[in-house]
Design a protein around this motif. Structure first.
Motif, mmCIF file in Angstrom:
data_model
loop_
_atom_site.group_PDB
_atom_site.id
_atom_site.type_symbol
_atom_site.label_atom_id
_atom_site.label_comp_id
_atom_site.label_asym_id
_atom_site.label_seq_id
_atom_site.Cartn_x
_atom_site.Cartn_y
_atom_site.Cartn_z
ATOM 1 N N UNK A 19 1.903 6.548 -6.912
ATOM 2 C CA UNK A 19 0.805 7.437 -7.282
ATOM 3 C C UNK A 19 1.207 8.902 -7.107
ATOM 4 N N UNK A 20 1.830 9.239 -5.989
ATOM 5 C CA UNK A 20 2.273 10.615 -5.741
ATOM 6 C C UNK A 20 3.351 11.015 -6.740
ATOM 7 N N UNK A 21 4.290 10.131 -7.000
ATOM 8 C CA UNK A 21 5.352 10.418 -7.964
ATOM 9 C C UNK A 21 4.780 10.651 -9.362
ATOM 10 N N UNK A 22 3.820 9.854 -9.775
ATOM 11 C CA UNK A 22 3.188 10.029 -11.082
ATOM 12 C C UNK A 22 2.469 11.375 -11.162
ATOM 13 N N UNK A 23 1.800 11.767 -10.092
ATOM 14 C CA UNK A 23 1.124 13.057 -10.059
ATOM 15 C C UNK A 23 2.097 14.214 -10.171
ATOM 16 N N UNK A 51 0.841 -1.203 0.000
ATOM 17 C CA UNK A 51 0.000 0.000 0.000
ATOM 18 C C UNK A 51 0.872 1.246 0.000
ATOM 19 N N UNK A 52 1.897 1.262 0.814
ATOM 20 C CA UNK A 52 2.803 2.411 0.878
ATOM 21 C C UNK A 52 3.531 2.574 -0.454
#
Length: 42
Positions: A11-15, A4-5
């Motif tokens: 996800x944050x890096x892609x954003x 999950x982490x």
């Protein structure tokens, strides 16, 4: 819990990459930065 982490981190890096790329294209089109910055952002 580790997966999950890891997933949230990706996800944050892609954003951040998406926002940064759009900003680089904006700099090229609106601020007159070199063309290669826009290509790198795209």
């Amino acid at each position: 819990m580790g997966i999950i982490i890891k997933s949230l981190g990706i996800f944050v890096l892609a954003g951040l990459c998406e926002i940064g790329g759009g900003y680089m294209v904006w700099l090229t089109l609106r601020e007159g930065k070199p063309w290669w910055i826009g290509v790198l952002g795209a």
